[in-house]
Design a protein around this motif. Structure first.
Motif, PDB file in Angstrom:
ATOM      1  N   ARG A  63       0.826  -1.328   0.001  1.00 50.52           N
ATOM      2  CA  ARG A  63      -0.098   0.349   0.100  1.00 50.52           C
ATOM      3  C   ARG A  63       0.797   1.359   0.415  1.00 50.52           C
ATOM      4  O   ARG A  63       0.647   2.128  -0.987  1.00 50.52           O
ATOM      5  CB  ARG A  63      -0.922  -0.281   1.091  1.00 50.52           C
ATOM      6  N   ASP A  64       1.997   1.142   0.465  1.00 50.12           N
ATOM      7  CA  ASP A  64       2.493   2.561   0.980  1.00 50.12           C
ATOM      8  C   ASP A  64       3.540   2.960  -0.399  1.00 50.12           C
ATOM      9  O   ASP A  64       3.373   4.132  -1.608  1.00 50.12           O
ATOM     10  CB  ASP A  64       4.025   2.126   1.590  1.00 50.12           C
ATOM     11  N   ALA A  65       4.162   1.649  -1.772  1.00 50.84           N
ATOM     12  CA  ALA A  65       4.575   2.587  -3.163  1.00 50.84           C
ATOM     13  C   ALA A  65       2.949   2.529  -4.161  1.00 50.84           C
ATOM     14  O   ALA A  65       3.462   3.781  -4.658  1.00 50.84           O
ATOM     15  CB  ALA A  65       4.426   0.385  -3.283  1.00 50.84           C
ATOM     16  N   PHE A  66       1.385   2.138  -3.569  1.00 55.15           N
ATOM     17  CA  PHE A  66       0.840   3.173  -3.881  1.00 55.15           C
ATOM     18  C   PHE A  66       0.705   4.180  -3.478  1.00 55.15           C
ATOM     19  O   PHE A  66       0.399   5.506  -4.482  1.00 55.15           O
ATOM     20  CB  PHE A  66      -0.883   2.080  -3.804  1.00 55.15           C
ATOM     21  N   VAL A  67       0.516   4.522  -1.951  1.00 53.74           N
ATOM     22  CA  VAL A  67       0.126   6.180  -1.812  1.00 53.74           C
ATOM     23  C   VAL A  67       1.482   7.058  -2.343  1.00 53.74           C
ATOM     24  O   VAL A  67       1.006   8.174  -2.724  1.00 53.74           O
ATOM     25  CB  VAL A  67       0.007   5.831  -0.002  1.00 53.74           C
ATOM     26  N   ALA A  68       2.792   6.622  -2.845  1.00 54.90           N
ATOM     27  CA  ALA A  68       3.499   7.274  -2.923  1.00 54.90           C
ATOM     28  C   ALA A  68       3.419   7.300  -4.002  1.00 54.90           C
ATOM     29  O   ALA A  68       3.229   8.510  -4.720  1.00 54.90           O
ATOM     30  CB  ALA A  68       5.279   6.424  -2.960  1.00 54.90           C
ATOM     31  N   TRP A  69       3.055   7.040  -5.543  1.00 50.34           N
ATOM     32  CA  TRP A  69       2.262   6.868  -6.441  1.00 50.34           C
ATOM     33  C   TRP A  69       1.777   8.285  -6.656  1.00 50.34           C
ATOM     34  O   TRP A  69       1.601   9.013  -7.394  1.00 50.34           O
ATOM     35  CB  TRP A  69       2.009   6.136  -7.311  1.00 50.34           C
ATOM     36  N   THR A  70       0.162   7.989  -5.633  1.00 51.60           N
ATOM     37  CA  THR A  70      -1.005   9.117  -5.562  1.00 51.60           C
ATOM     38  C   THR A  70      -0.230  10.911  -5.444  1.00 51.60           C
ATOM     39  O   THR A  70      -0.402  11.432  -5.442  1.00 51.60           O
ATOM     40  CB  THR A  70      -1.727   8.877  -5.347  1.00 51.60           C
ATOM     41  N   LYS A  71       0.897  10.393  -4.267  1.00 51.48           N
ATOM     42  CA  LYS A  71       1.487  11.732  -4.252  1.00 51.48           C
ATOM     43  C   LYS A  71       2.568  12.788  -5.412  1.00 51.48           C
ATOM     44  O   LYS A  71       3.370  13.224  -4.776  1.00 51.48           O
ATOM     45  CB  LYS A  71       2.242  11.682  -2.764  1.00 51.48           C
ATOM     46  N   SER A  72       2.891  11.317  -5.950  1.00 54.77           N
ATOM     47  CA  SER A  72       4.430  11.840  -6.911  1.00 54.77           C
ATOM     48  C   SER A  72       3.701  13.081  -8.318  1.00 54.77           C
ATOM     49  O   SER A  72       2.381  12.857  -8.614  1.00 54.77           O
ATOM     50  CB  SER A  72       4.784  10.453  -8.253  1.00 54.77           C
ATOM     51  N   GLU A  73       5.369  13.469  -8.512  1.00 56.98           N
ATOM     52  CA  GLU A  73       5.059  14.360  -9.675  1.00 56.98           C
ATOM     53  C   GLU A  73       3.963  13.185 -10.617  1.00 56.98           C
ATOM     54  O   GLU A  73       3.517  14.051 -12.253  1.00 56.98           O
ATOM     55  CB  GLU A  73       5.564  14.860 -10.325  1.00 56.98           C
ATOM     56  N   ASN A  74       4.488  12.104 -11.174  1.00 60.77           N
ATOM     57  CA  ASN A  74       4.294  11.503 -12.190  1.00 60.77           C
ATOM     58  C   ASN A  74       2.369  11.146 -12.567  1.00 60.77           C
ATOM     59  O   ASN A  74       1.762  11.443 -13.269  1.00 60.77           O
ATOM     60  CB  ASN A  74       4.851  10.230 -12.308  1.00 60.77           C
ATOM     61  N   PHE A  75       1.775  11.326 -10.992  1.00 63.00           N
ATOM     62  CA  PHE A  75       1.109  11.005 -10.977  1.00 63.00           C
ATOM     63  C   PHE A  75       0.087  11.792 -10.792  1.00 63.00           C
ATOM     64  O   PHE A  75      -0.933  12.039 -12.004  1.00 63.00           O
ATOM     65  CB  PHE A  75       0.305  10.674  -9.587  1.00 63.00           C
ATOM     66  N   ARG A  76      -0.091  13.199 -10.731  1.00 62.88           N
ATOM     67  CA  ARG A  76      -0.352  14.773 -11.116  1.00 62.88           C
ATOM     68  C   ARG A  76       0.200  14.811 -12.324  1.00 62.88           C
ATOM     69  O   ARG A  76      -1.158  14.745 -13.785  1.00 62.88           O
ATOM     70  CB  ARG A  76       0.750  15.774 -10.914  1.00 62.88           C
ATOM     71  N   ALA A  77       0.877  14.351 -13.470  1.00 67.63           N
ATOM     72  CA  ALA A  77       1.081  14.531 -14.587  1.00 67.63           C
ATOM     73  C   ALA A  77       0.207  13.684 -15.706  1.00 67.63           C
ATOM     74  O   ALA A  77      -0.296  14.351 -16.793  1.00 67.63           O
ATOM     75  CB  ALA A  77       2.870  14.045 -15.767  1.00 67.63           C
ATOM     76  N   ALA A  78      -0.226  12.800 -15.313  1.00 71.57           N
ATOM     77  CA  ALA A  78      -0.690  11.271 -15.319  1.00 71.57           C
ATOM     78  C   ALA A  78      -2.523  11.758 -15.916  1.00 71.57           C
ATOM     79  O   ALA A  78      -3.327  11.358 -16.815  1.00 71.57           O
ATOM     80  CB  ALA A  78      -0.568  10.500 -14.710  1.00 71.57           C
ATOM     81  N   HIS A  79      -2.865  12.107 -14.560  1.00 67.08           N
ATOM     82  CA  HIS A  79      -4.166  12.797 -14.459  1.00 67.08           C
ATOM     83  C   HIS A  79      -4.483  14.164 -14.746  1.00 67.08           C
ATOM     84  O   HIS A  79      -5.650  14.744 -14.496  1.00 67.08           O
ATOM     85  CB  HIS A  79      -4.608  13.102 -12.874  1.00 67.08           C
ATOM     86  N   ARG A  80      -3.072  15.275 -14.681  1.00 64.79           N
ATOM     87  CA  ARG A  80      -4.025  16.566 -15.527  1.00 64.79           C
ATOM     88  C   ARG A  80      -4.707  16.873 -16.495  1.00 64.79           C
ATOM     89  O   ARG A  80      -5.488  18.014 -16.145  1.00 64.79           O
ATOM     90  CB  ARG A  80      -2.494  17.065 -15.918  1.00 64.79           C
ATOM     91  N   ASN A  81      -5.256  16.066 -16.464  1.00 65.02           N
ATOM     92  CA  ASN A  81      -6.037  16.801 -17.825  1.00 65.02           C
ATOM     93  C   ASN A  81      -7.210  15.408 -17.531  1.00 65.02           C
ATOM     94  O   ASN A  81      -8.429  15.388 -19.497  1.00 65.02           O
ATOM     95  CB  ASN A  81      -5.379  15.936 -20.070  1.00 65.02           C
ATOM     96  N   ALA A  82      -7.251  14.645 -16.846  1.00 66.62           N
ATOM     97  CA  ALA A  82      -9.078  14.264 -16.936  1.00 66.62           C
ATOM     98  C   ALA A  82      -9.871  14.638 -17.056  1.00 66.62           C
ATOM     99  O   ALA A  82     -10.640  14.059 -17.155  1.00 66.62           O
ATOM    100  CB  ALA A  82      -8.336  13.442 -15.107  1.00 66.62           C
ATOM    101  N   ALA A  83      -9.938  15.835 -16.541  1.00 66.49           N
ATOM    102  CA  ALA A  83     -11.284  16.995 -16.517  1.00 66.49           C
ATOM    103  C   ALA A  83     -11.741  16.788 -17.916  1.00 66.49           C
ATOM    104  O   ALA A  83     -13.345  16.953 -18.224  1.00 66.49           O
ATOM    105  CB  ALA A  83     -11.419  17.946 -15.618  1.00 66.49           C
ATOM    106  N   ASP A  84     -10.797  16.664 -18.286  1.00 67.57           N
ATOM    107  CA  ASP A  84     -10.914  17.194 -20.583  1.00 67.57           C
ATOM    108  C   ASP A  84     -12.354  16.092 -20.430  1.00 67.57           C
ATOM    109  O   ASP A  84     -12.512  15.411 -21.913  1.00 67.57           O
ATOM    110  CB  ASP A  84     -10.235  16.858 -21.377  1.00 67.57           C
TER     111      ASP A  84
END
Length: 104
Positions: A63-84
């Motif tokens: 779970r800690d690895a997943f949580v680290a992903w959700t707090k990463s810049e990679n996560f923000r970049a992957a979800h940047r256009n989700a609202a589109d």
């Protein structure tokens, strides 16, 4: 192991477009420590409800690895256009997280 899933209700007729968004995205999951695998699952249409169910499923060492992903810049970049693509969904995705108790 930890399994993270998001359930999507995709409007009927939007399935191909939804899949194209996922297939065309830039993913950095493989670069993340603790990442094991990812699958996008397409369910059977629920015509009377007006949607096709999809699940995005990722597997992590813990779970800690997943949580680290959700707090990463990679996560923000992957979800940047989700609202589109919000018009493809009937409501927001529903997150579910599971700790693996037993596996083959």
């Amino acid at each position: 192991m930890f399994v993270a899933m998001n359930r999507f209700h995709v409007a009927l007729g939007q399935e191909e477009a939804f899949e194209a968004v996922w297939k065309g995205r830039e993913s950095s999951l493989a670069d993340m420590s603790g990442f094991i695998d990812f699958h996008l699952l397409r369910g059977e249409s629920v015509a009377e409800e007006g949607y096709t169910p999809f699940i995005s499923k990722s597997t992590w060492e813990n779970r800690d690895a997943f949580v680290a992903w959700t707090k990463s810049e990679n996560f923000r970049a992957a979800h940047r256009n989700a609202a589109d693509n919000r018009s493809m969904y009937l409501g927001p995705p529903k997150f579910e997280g599971y700790t693996v108790v037993e596996g083959a």
